[in-house]
Write an enzyme that holds these catalytic residues in place. Structure first.
Site, PDB file in Angstrom:
ATOM      1  CE1 TYR A 138      -1.630   3.424   2.704  1.00 45.46           C
ATOM      2  CE2 TYR A 138      -3.418   2.853   1.196  1.00 45.46           C
ATOM      3  CZ  TYR A 138      -2.821   3.742   2.087  1.00 45.46           C
ATOM      4  OH  TYR A 138      -3.425   4.956   2.358  1.00 45.46           O
TER       5      TYR A 138
HETATM    6  N1  LIG Z   1      -9.201   7.691   6.277  1.00 45.05           N
HETATM    7  C1  LIG Z   1      -7.989   8.080   6.619  1.00 45.05           C
HETATM    8  O1  LIG Z   1      -7.711   8.336   7.822  1.00 45.05           O
HETATM    9  C2  LIG Z   1      -6.920   8.210   5.581  1.00 45.05           C
HETATM   10  C3  LIG Z   1      -7.226   8.207   4.233  1.00 45.05           C
HETATM   11  N2  LIG Z   1      -6.212   8.345   3.310  1.00 45.05           N
HETATM   12  C4  LIG Z   1      -6.546   8.378   1.880  1.00 45.05           C
HETATM   13  O2  LIG Z   1      -7.662   9.231   1.658  1.00 45.05           O
HETATM   14  C5  LIG Z   1      -8.501   8.668   0.622  1.00 45.05           C
HETATM   15  C6  LIG Z   1      -9.915   8.464   1.154  1.00 45.05           C
HETATM   16  O3  LIG Z   1      -9.818   7.708   2.360  1.00 45.05           O
HETATM   17  P1  LIG Z   1     -11.119   6.945   2.916  1.00 45.05           P
HETATM   18  O4  LIG Z   1     -12.340   7.721   2.616  1.00 45.05           O
HETATM   19  O5  LIG Z   1     -10.814   6.516   4.314  1.00 45.05           O
HETATM   20  O6  LIG Z   1     -11.111   5.662   1.971  1.00 45.05           O
HETATM   21  P2  LIG Z   1     -12.015   4.331   2.076  1.00 45.05           P
HETATM   22  O7  LIG Z   1     -11.058   3.174   2.057  1.00 45.05           O
HETATM   23  O8  LIG Z   1     -12.996   4.429   3.168  1.00 45.05           O
HETATM   24  O9  LIG Z   1     -12.857   4.431   0.694  1.00 45.05           O
HETATM   25  C7  LIG Z   1     -12.196   4.528  -0.496  1.00 45.05           C
HETATM   26  C8  LIG Z   1     -13.204   4.493  -1.621  1.00 45.05           C
HETATM   27  O10 LIG Z   1     -12.514   3.925  -2.716  1.00 45.05           O
HETATM   28  C9  LIG Z   1     -13.331   2.930  -3.290  1.00 45.05           C
HETATM   29  N3  LIG Z   1     -12.555   1.844  -3.911  1.00 45.05           N
HETATM   30  C10 LIG Z   1     -11.738   0.959  -3.315  1.00 45.05           C
HETATM   31  N4  LIG Z   1     -11.271   0.074  -4.214  1.00 45.05           N
HETATM   32  C11 LIG Z   1     -11.842   0.404  -5.417  1.00 45.05           C
HETATM   33  C12 LIG Z   1     -11.786  -0.120  -6.734  1.00 45.05           C
HETATM   34  N5  LIG Z   1     -11.065  -1.208  -6.997  1.00 45.05           N
HETATM   35  N6  LIG Z   1     -12.506   0.487  -7.699  1.00 45.05           N
HETATM   36  C13 LIG Z   1     -13.251   1.578  -7.432  1.00 45.05           C
HETATM   37  N7  LIG Z   1     -13.353   2.141  -6.216  1.00 45.05           N
HETATM   38  C14 LIG Z   1     -12.656   1.546  -5.220  1.00 45.05           C
HETATM   39  C15 LIG Z   1     -14.173   2.381  -2.161  1.00 45.05           C
HETATM   40  O11 LIG Z   1     -15.314   1.764  -2.718  1.00 45.05           O
HETATM   41  P3  LIG Z   1     -16.082   0.588  -1.922  1.00 45.05           P
HETATM   42  O12 LIG Z   1     -17.062   1.290  -1.025  1.00 45.05           O
HETATM   43  O13 LIG Z   1     -16.725  -0.227  -2.997  1.00 45.05           O
HETATM   44  O14 LIG Z   1     -15.039  -0.203  -1.153  1.00 45.05           O
HETATM   45  C16 LIG Z   1     -14.447   3.629  -1.367  1.00 45.05           C
HETATM   46  O15 LIG Z   1     -15.587   4.299  -1.830  1.00 45.05           O
HETATM   47  C17 LIG Z   1      -7.813   7.384   0.187  1.00 45.05           C
HETATM   48  O16 LIG Z   1      -7.004   7.621  -0.943  1.00 45.05           O
HETATM   49  C18 LIG Z   1      -6.967   7.014   1.384  1.00 45.05           C
HETATM   50  O17 LIG Z   1      -5.852   6.187   1.035  1.00 45.05           O
HETATM   51  C19 LIG Z   1      -4.892   8.432   3.666  1.00 45.05           C
HETATM   52  C20 LIG Z   1      -4.551   8.428   4.995  1.00 45.05           C
HETATM   53  C21 LIG Z   1      -5.533   8.372   6.045  1.00 45.05           C
HETATM   54  N1  LIG Z   2      -8.187   3.715   1.565  1.00 44.81           N
HETATM   55  C1  LIG Z   2      -7.858   3.989   2.838  1.00 44.81           C
HETATM   56  N2  LIG Z   2      -6.610   4.367   3.146  1.00 44.81           N
HETATM   57  C2  LIG Z   2      -6.294   4.599   4.456  1.00 44.81           C
HETATM   58  C3  LIG Z   2      -7.259   4.486   5.452  1.00 44.81           C
HETATM   59  C4  LIG Z   2      -8.574   4.092   5.089  1.00 44.81           C
HETATM   60  O1  LIG Z   2      -9.477   3.958   5.934  1.00 44.81           O
HETATM   61  N3  LIG Z   2      -8.822   3.858   3.777  1.00 44.81           N
HETATM   62  N4  LIG Z   2      -6.953   4.728   6.759  1.00 44.81           N
HETATM   63  C5  LIG Z   2      -5.717   5.027   7.123  1.00 44.81           C
HETATM   64  C6  LIG Z   2      -5.447   5.220   8.595  1.00 44.81           C
HETATM   65  O2  LIG Z   2      -6.315   6.215   9.107  1.00 44.81           O
HETATM   66  C7  LIG Z   2      -4.015   5.565   8.955  1.00 44.81           C
HETATM   67  O3  LIG Z   2      -3.682   6.812   8.402  1.00 44.81           O
HETATM   68  C8  LIG Z   2      -3.889   5.644  10.461  1.00 44.81           C
HETATM   69  O4  LIG Z   2      -2.531   5.908  10.803  1.00 44.81           O
HETATM   70  C9  LIG Z   2      -4.597   5.107   6.159  1.00 44.81           C
HETATM   71  N5  LIG Z   2      -5.044   4.944   4.801  1.00 44.81           N
END
Ligand SMILES: NC(=O)C1=CN([C@@H]2O[C@H](COP(=O)(O)OP(=O)(O)OC[C@H]3O[C@@H](n4cnc5c(N)ncnc54)[C@H](OP(=O)(O)O)[C@@H]3O)[C@@H](O)[C@H]2O)C=CC1
Ligand SMILES: Nc1nc2c(c(=O)[nH]1)N=C([C@H](O)[C@@H](O)CO)CN2
Length: 250
Positions: free
Chosen positions: A159
């Protein structure tokens, strides 16, 4: 000024919050989603154009990109939010884990950017038919990466590597698409916990930042707003991570 913005992964959490906020601010939203939730119907009722697509399926993504180009004459920005936070110990083979991470975080954004960049450039040039300098930095691509792109992660190696590759594409695309299109990364850390994150995990995770808090989607929205309004910032990464890089274990 109202913009037309494509956001990937609008079904929940950060992508959903971004889509709702941008719609509320008068922008037009094109959203892609994999799984259908009531939120997708809600976004449609709010005026968003939503497209179902598993971004790891190249042909399906090509088909959606062609539909977007046929149905939308204007595109001012792309926000690559869709992501799969897959740990290394997930039951898949190492090769399948890495392939899946690279597909969603690198191949799909690469395919989307190359396909839609001409629309973004055309939008920037059309921003002002008289003042060519108005086209400079008028369109945007935002790659949502992760703090671990710079630090690594011993439990999410594939990742983290894919998010580092996504940021490297920020550098390449920023140079390739200038001056009309700005390309930047947003590198979050603890924005939203997931359902099932127990109190012990939450405490351990919060303690890793010198600002120990669950930041909330508004922190990402604020950086997106800034980048959409800028005409002079490109090829950069904006850390939204509570000072994780300054954490010192006691
Ligand atoms: N949440 C956090 O604390 C953090 C988030 N981030 C980044 O911020 C962004 C948003 O985070 P967050 O909202 O938590 O993400 P989530 O993992 O909750 O959701 C990501 C979205 O991407 C979609 N997705 C996953 N795989 C695919 C695929 N193969 N094709 C199409 N869509 C797909 C999911 O769809 P489905 O519902 O079908 O699974 C979902 O709607 C991400 O890029 C994440 O890496 C980075 C660090 C911390
Ligand atoms: N696709 C996602 N990426 C990440 C998520 C998540 O929920 N969906 N969550 C994290 C964590 O919050 C991490 O930042 C905690 O240290 C990272 N990326």
């Amino acid at each position: 000024m109202s913009q037309t913005l494509l956001i990937t992964g609008v079904g929940k959490r950060i992508g959903y919050a971004l889509a709702k906020d941008l719609l509320a601010k008068g922008h037009r939203v094109i959203g892609t989603y994999r799984s259908h939730y009531p939120s997708i119907d809600e976004l449609g009722q709010l005026g968003a154009s939503v497209y179902q697509c598993d971004l790891t399926h190249e042909a399906a993504l090509d088909e959606v990109l062609n539909r977007i180009k046929q149905q939308h004459q204007q595109l001012d920005g792309i926000i690559h939010n869709a992501s799969d936070w897959l740990g290394d110990n997930n039951g898949l083979s190492p090769a399948d884990t890495m392939a899946r991470m690279m597909q969603i975080h690198v191949t799909a954004p690469y395919q989307i950017n190359l396909s839609l960049a001409p629309l973004l450039t055309q939008a920037a040039l059309g921003a002002s038919s008289t003042d060519k300098s108005a086209a400079i930095g008028a369109s945007n691509i935002i790659h949502i990466t992760d703090y671990v792109a710079e630090k690594g992660s011993k439990k999410h190696i594939a990742y983290a590597a894919s998010k580092a590759a996504l940021h490297n594409m920020t550098l390449s695309f920023a140079a390739k698409f200038a001056p009309e299109i700005k390309v930047n990364s947003i590198a979050p850390a603890m924005i939203l916990f997931n359902e099932g994150d127990d109190a012990a995990y939450q405490a351990k995770t919060l303690a890793k930042a010198i600002l120990p808090k669950e930041a909330g989607t508004e922190e990402i929205i604020a950086v997106v707003d800034y980048l959409l309004g800028s005409h002079y910032v490109t090829g950069r990464s904006f850390a939204v991570d509570g000072g994780r890089h300054l954490y010192q274990s006691h």
